[in-house]
Design a protein around this motif. Structure first.
Motif, mmCIF file in Angstrom:
data_model
loop_
_atom_site.group_PDB
_atom_site.id
_atom_site.type_symbol
_atom_site.label_atom_id
_atom_site.label_comp_id
_atom_site.label_asym_id
_atom_site.label_seq_id
_atom_site.Cartn_x
_atom_site.Cartn_y
_atom_site.Cartn_z
ATOM 1 N N THR A 106 27.105 93.124 28.387
ATOM 2 C CA THR A 106 28.359 92.443 28.035
ATOM 3 C C THR A 106 29.541 93.402 28.149
ATOM 4 N N VAL A 157 30.176 83.661 32.551
ATOM 5 C CA VAL A 157 28.923 84.404 32.351
ATOM 6 C C VAL A 157 29.018 85.833 32.873
ATOM 7 N N ILE A 179 29.154 88.390 30.373
ATOM 8 C CA ILE A 179 28.031 88.393 29.424
ATOM 9 C C ILE A 179 26.800 89.085 30.021
ATOM 10 N N TYR A 180 26.375 88.639 31.197
ATOM 11 C CA TYR A 180 25.117 89.214 31.686
ATOM 12 C C TYR A 180 25.330 90.597 32.303
ATOM 13 N N ALA A 181 24.180 91.242 32.542
ATOM 14 C CA ALA A 181 24.178 92.616 33.087
ATOM 15 C C ALA A 181 24.945 93.588 32.194
ATOM 16 N N GLU A 212 31.726 94.052 26.009
ATOM 17 C CA GLU A 212 31.871 94.875 24.796
ATOM 18 C C GLU A 212 30.992 96.122 24.920
ATOM 19 N N ILE A 213 29.792 95.927 25.450
ATOM 20 C CA ILE A 213 28.893 97.076 25.629
ATOM 21 C C ILE A 213 29.450 98.023 26.703
HETATM 22 C C1 LIG Z 1 22.788 83.470 32.993
HETATM 23 C C2 LIG Z 1 22.230 84.710 32.332
HETATM 24 C C3 LIG Z 1 21.361 85.511 33.053
HETATM 25 C C4 LIG Z 1 20.825 86.644 32.469
HETATM 26 N N1 LIG Z 1 19.962 87.402 33.194
HETATM 27 C C5 LIG Z 1 19.366 88.471 32.647
HETATM 28 C C6 LIG Z 1 18.445 89.277 33.392
HETATM 29 O O1 LIG Z 1 18.164 89.003 34.568
HETATM 30 N N2 LIG Z 1 17.878 90.328 32.797
HETATM 31 C C7 LIG Z 1 18.151 90.651 31.502
HETATM 32 O O2 LIG Z 1 17.609 91.632 30.992
HETATM 33 N N3 LIG Z 1 19.025 89.900 30.770
HETATM 34 C C8 LIG Z 1 19.636 88.833 31.308
HETATM 35 N N4 LIG Z 1 20.513 88.085 30.554
HETATM 36 C C9 LIG Z 1 20.738 88.455 29.163
HETATM 37 C C10 LIG Z 1 22.079 89.102 29.023
HETATM 38 O O3 LIG Z 1 22.067 90.399 29.583
HETATM 39 C C11 LIG Z 1 22.352 89.108 27.534
HETATM 40 O O4 LIG Z 1 22.811 87.823 27.260
HETATM 41 C C12 LIG Z 1 23.310 90.176 27.136
HETATM 42 O O5 LIG Z 1 22.668 91.416 27.215
HETATM 43 C C13 LIG Z 1 23.855 89.932 25.737
HETATM 44 O O6 LIG Z 1 22.815 89.891 24.781
HETATM 45 P P1 LIG Z 1 22.741 88.671 23.749
HETATM 46 O O7 LIG Z 1 22.927 87.386 24.511
HETATM 47 O O8 LIG Z 1 21.502 88.870 22.936
HETATM 48 O O9 LIG Z 1 24.011 88.823 22.856
HETATM 49 P P2 LIG Z 1 24.168 89.719 21.548
HETATM 50 O O10 LIG Z 1 23.575 91.078 21.789
HETATM 51 O O11 LIG Z 1 23.680 88.933 20.382
HETATM 52 O O12 LIG Z 1 25.749 89.890 21.481
HETATM 53 C C14 LIG Z 1 26.601 88.849 20.988
HETATM 54 C C15 LIG Z 1 28.029 89.319 21.124
HETATM 55 O O13 LIG Z 1 28.213 90.507 20.341
HETATM 56 C C16 LIG Z 1 28.674 91.558 21.168
HETATM 57 N N5 LIG Z 1 28.059 92.817 20.765
HETATM 58 C C17 LIG Z 1 26.736 93.095 20.619
HETATM 59 N N6 LIG Z 1 26.521 94.375 20.259
HETATM 60 C C18 LIG Z 1 27.754 94.941 20.185
HETATM 61 C C19 LIG Z 1 28.212 96.253 19.871
HETATM 62 N N7 LIG Z 1 27.362 97.244 19.562
HETATM 63 N N8 LIG Z 1 29.548 96.472 19.881
HETATM 64 C C20 LIG Z 1 30.409 95.489 20.195
HETATM 65 N N9 LIG Z 1 30.049 94.217 20.501
HETATM 66 C C21 LIG Z 1 28.738 93.953 20.495
HETATM 67 C C22 LIG Z 1 28.251 91.202 22.571
HETATM 68 O O14 LIG Z 1 29.101 91.820 23.531
HETATM 69 C C23 LIG Z 1 28.403 89.699 22.557
HETATM 70 O O15 LIG Z 1 29.741 89.345 22.821
HETATM 71 C C24 LIG Z 1 21.117 86.969 31.130
HETATM 72 C C25 LIG Z 1 22.013 86.166 30.416
HETATM 73 C C26 LIG Z 1 22.567 85.050 30.994
HETATM 74 C C27 LIG Z 1 23.509 84.190 30.180
#
Ligand SMILES: Cc1cc2nc3c(=O)[nH]c(=O)nc-3n(C[C@H](O)[C@H](O)[C@H](O)COP(=O)(O)OP(=O)(O)OC[C@H]3O[C@@H](n4cnc5c(N)ncnc54)[C@H](O)[C@@H]3O)c2cc1C
Length: 92
Positions: A78, A71, A74-76, A80-81
């Motif tokens: 990703t 994780v 992924i969080y904070a 990739e971002i």
């Molecule tokens: C345990 C946990 C705790 C979390 N806590 C918080 C929190 O406290 N506050 C909060 O705001 N969020 C939180 N999140 C959300 C987390 O920040 C998001 O999961 C993350 O921002 C990714 O967004 P998404 O899951 O919608 O994935 P998506 O945006 O759908 O992305 C899917 C995949 O595509 C990739 N991707 C997306 N856009 C691009 C791009 N432009 N270029 C290249 N690759 C790309 C991503 O890197 C990822 O691998 C949490 C997530 C988890 C799992």
């Protein structure tokens, strides 16, 4: 693994110091976040492997570490971002 963890720790310590001095370290923080969380997954895989079959059993802490470490990339924001941020700051 200890060498890599020490390199990562040294990088983070340097960034903490620079942040406290008020420097703009957005790019370096993005590098640290993506590189160190990727590294932590690699290290967790190697540690799990060291335990052999036990490493995959829930009774052993390493099994949970191996599962939960994913994780971090992924969080904070990703990884990739993080790379998108680095590329933009490089003018790419
Ligand atoms: C345990 C946990 C705790 C979390 N806590 C918080 C929190 O406290 N506050 C909060 O705001 N969020 C939180 N999140 C959300 C987390 O920040 C998001 O999961 C993350 O921002 C990714 O967004 P998404 O899951 O919608 O994935 P998506 O945006 O759908 O992305 C899917 C995949 O595509 C990739 N991707 C997306 N856009 C691009 C791009 N432009 N270029 C290249 N690759 C790309 C991503 O890197 C990822 O691998 C949490 C997530 C988890 C799992």
């Amino acid at each position: 693994m200890r060498t890599e963890a020490t390199i990562g720790r040294t990088f983070v310590d340097r960034l903490i110091e620079e942040h406290m001095q008020g420097a703009n370290i957005v790019n370096e923080v993005s590098m640290a976040k993506s590189w160190i969380t990727d590294l932590s997954q690699k290290v967790a895989v190697e540690c799990m492997q060291l335990y052999g079959g036990y490493g995959y059993m829930e009774e052993y802490e390493i099994a949970r570490r191996y599962r939960d470490v994913a994780v971090n990339s992924i969080y904070a924001g990703t990884n990739e971002i993080m790379k998108v941020i680095i590329a933009k700051n490089l003018g790419l």
